[in-house]
Design a protein around this motif. Sequence first.
Motif, PDB file in Angstrom:
ATOM      1  N   LEU A 165       0.827  -1.212   0.000  1.00  0.00           N
ATOM      2  CA  LEU A 165       0.000   0.000   0.000  1.00  0.00           C
ATOM      3  C   LEU A 165       0.856   1.255   0.000  1.00  0.00           C
ATOM      4  N   VAL A 166       1.864   1.301   0.859  1.00  0.00           N
ATOM      5  CA  VAL A 166       2.716   2.489   0.955  1.00  0.00           C
ATOM      6  C   VAL A 166       3.487   2.703  -0.351  1.00  0.00           C
ATOM      7  N   TYR A 167       4.221   1.677  -0.766  1.00  0.00           N
ATOM      8  CA  TYR A 167       5.010   1.801  -1.998  1.00  0.00           C
ATOM      9  C   TYR A 167       4.105   1.918  -3.224  1.00  0.00           C
ATOM     10  N   GLY A 168       2.999   1.186  -3.205  1.00  0.00           N
ATOM     11  CA  GLY A 168       2.065   1.275  -4.335  1.00  0.00           C
ATOM     12  C   GLY A 168       1.516   2.672  -4.499  1.00  0.00           C
ATOM     13  N   LEU A 169       1.111   3.286  -3.396  1.00  0.00           N
ATOM     14  CA  LEU A 169       0.588   4.649  -3.488  1.00  0.00           C
ATOM     15  C   LEU A 169       1.669   5.627  -3.925  1.00  0.00           C
ATOM     16  N   LEU A 170       2.894   5.442  -3.427  1.00  0.00           N
ATOM     17  CA  LEU A 170       3.987   6.319  -3.846  1.00  0.00           C
ATOM     18  C   LEU A 170       4.315   6.143  -5.330  1.00  0.00           C
ATOM     19  N   MET A 171       4.425   4.887  -5.758  1.00  0.00           N
ATOM     20  CA  MET A 171       4.826   4.628  -7.142  1.00  0.00           C
ATOM     21  C   MET A 171       3.716   4.976  -8.120  1.00  0.00           C
ATOM     22  N   PHE A 172       2.526   4.442  -7.894  1.00  0.00           N
ATOM     23  CA  PHE A 172       1.408   4.713  -8.796  1.00  0.00           C
ATOM     24  C   PHE A 172       1.010   6.180  -8.722  1.00  0.00           C
ATOM     25  N   GLY A 173       0.881   6.696  -7.496  1.00  0.00           N
ATOM     26  CA  GLY A 173       0.488   8.099  -7.337  1.00  0.00           C
ATOM     27  C   GLY A 173       1.515   9.046  -7.913  1.00  0.00           C
ATOM     28  N   GLY A 174       2.794   8.740  -7.663  1.00  0.00           N
ATOM     29  CA  GLY A 174       3.864   9.586  -8.200  1.00  0.00           C
ATOM     30  C   GLY A 174       3.883   9.592  -9.714  1.00  0.00           C
ATOM     31  N   PHE A 175       3.709   8.419 -10.311  1.00  0.00           N
ATOM     32  CA  PHE A 175       3.744   8.360 -11.778  1.00  0.00           C
ATOM     33  C   PHE A 175       2.515   9.030 -12.379  1.00  0.00           C
ATOM     34  N   GLU A 176       1.366   8.818 -11.772  1.00  0.00           N
ATOM     35  CA  GLU A 176       0.154   9.475 -12.286  1.00  0.00           C
ATOM     36  C   GLU A 176       0.278  10.995 -12.182  1.00  0.00           C
ATOM     37  N   TYR A 177       0.856  11.474 -11.084  1.00  0.00           N
ATOM     38  CA  TYR A 177       1.066  12.916 -10.940  1.00  0.00           C
ATOM     39  C   TYR A 177       2.059  13.410 -11.997  1.00  0.00           C
ATOM     40  N   ALA A 178       3.137  12.656 -12.194  1.00  0.00           N
ATOM     41  CA  ALA A 178       4.143  13.048 -13.203  1.00  0.00           C
ATOM     42  C   ALA A 178       3.525  13.114 -14.595  1.00  0.00           C
ATOM     43  N   LYS A 179       2.571  12.217 -14.881  1.00  0.00           N
ATOM     44  CA  LYS A 179       1.917  12.241 -16.197  1.00  0.00           C
ATOM     45  C   LYS A 179       1.149  13.540 -16.413  1.00  0.00           C
ATOM     46  N   THR A 180       0.613  14.125 -15.338  1.00  0.00           N
ATOM     47  CA  THR A 180      -0.121  15.391 -15.503  1.00  0.00           C
ATOM     48  C   THR A 180       0.834  16.537 -15.806  1.00  0.00           C
ATOM     49  N   LYS A 181       2.075  16.428 -15.359  1.00  0.00           N
ATOM     50  CA  LYS A 181       3.071  17.491 -15.577  1.00  0.00           C
ATOM     51  C   LYS A 181       3.879  17.278 -16.857  1.00  0.00           C
ATOM     52  N   PHE A 182       4.042  16.022 -17.242  1.00  0.00           N
ATOM     53  CA  PHE A 182       4.860  15.679 -18.408  1.00  0.00           C
ATOM     54  C   PHE A 182       4.065  14.770 -19.335  1.00  0.00           C
ATOM     55  N   PRO A 183       3.360  15.336 -20.298  1.00  0.00           N
ATOM     56  CA  PRO A 183       2.494  14.542 -21.185  1.00  0.00           C
ATOM     57  C   PRO A 183       3.211  13.410 -21.931  1.00  0.00           C
ATOM     58  N   ALA A 184       4.530  13.508 -22.100  1.00  0.00           N
ATOM     59  CA  ALA A 184       5.275  12.445 -22.790  1.00  0.00           C
ATOM     60  C   ALA A 184       5.199  11.122 -22.036  1.00  0.00           C
ATOM     61  N   LEU A 185       4.869  11.176 -20.749  1.00  0.00           N
ATOM     62  CA  LEU A 185       4.765   9.953 -19.956  1.00  0.00           C
ATOM     63  C   LEU A 185       3.436   9.249 -20.142  1.00  0.00           C
ATOM     64  N   SER A 186       2.457   9.955 -20.694  1.00  0.00           N
ATOM     65  CA  SER A 186       1.150   9.343 -20.936  1.00  0.00           C
ATOM     66  C   SER A 186       1.273   8.327 -22.049  1.00  0.00           C
ATOM     67  N   PHE A 187       0.366   7.387 -22.036  1.00  0.00           N
ATOM     68  CA  PHE A 187       0.456   6.291 -22.995  1.00  0.00           C
ATOM     69  C   PHE A 187      -0.897   6.031 -23.615  1.00  0.00           C
ATOM     70  N   ASN A 188      -0.904   5.949 -24.921  1.00  0.00           N
ATOM     71  CA  ASN A 188      -2.112   5.598 -25.652  1.00  0.00           C
ATOM     72  C   ASN A 188      -1.810   4.308 -26.397  1.00  0.00           C
ATOM     73  N   LYS A 189      -2.434   3.220 -26.002  1.00  0.00           N
ATOM     74  CA  LYS A 189      -2.117   1.909 -26.606  1.00  0.00           C
ATOM     75  C   LYS A 189      -2.358   1.899 -28.112  1.00  0.00           C
ATOM     76  N   GLN A 190      -3.370   2.581 -28.567  1.00  0.00           N
ATOM     77  CA  GLN A 190      -3.677   2.604 -29.996  1.00  0.00           C
ATOM     78  C   GLN A 190      -2.534   3.245 -30.787  1.00  0.00           C
ATOM     79  N   GLN A 191      -2.003   4.365 -30.258  1.00  0.00           N
ATOM     80  CA  GLN A 191      -0.879   5.034 -30.918  1.00  0.00           C
ATOM     81  C   GLN A 191       0.354   4.150 -30.914  1.00  0.00           C
TER      82      GLN A 191
END
Length: 196
Positions: A165-191
Amino acid sequence: MSLEKINIRNSILILIIVAAAATRFLHLGSFSSWTNFTPLGAMAMFGGAYFSDKVKAYAVPLITLFVSDLVVNYAYYQKIVLFYDGAFWVYLSFIFMVLVGTFIKKANFANVLIASVVTVFIHWIVSDIGAVLMVGSMYPKSFAGYLQALIGAIPFERNLLVSNLVYGLLMFGGFEYAKTKFPALSFNKQQAIQHS
């Protein structure tokens, strides 16, 4: 999504997993009531959830686990231990944990919580097979011994759940937050399919 964006994304994912694994080294050589509070379950879920290439989804967390196991085992035994007794069962449970991560389609608290509970259950029932079968096991090699191992593992699995829970929230939450700041981290499977 361009190949460059995919490479940036993959590099960040790898960096997050390696950084999480490095926290295993903070208390090397000491045992405490928090033994088994490790990033391993969260690393597995994270890799399964975010790598679009399923080879990387399994390979990156497994290689990171293996390398960090080498360091941890060296700290405890002062020698290189490639595979310890019961390693097969621990790694098998880890592979299943990555599989659980592949089912996380949307990273939110509820999904990470559910995946955390499922991965701990998998780790508990699979890795304790090794605890019974290993040479010099304190448990009889029987179903009764397996049940004893399961009961004995409850405090360790509790710690794994809290760490998931602790590491999951840090890792998932951190990456999701980073995606809002850096669109290059977002992923579109179709593309990604169009560019592969």
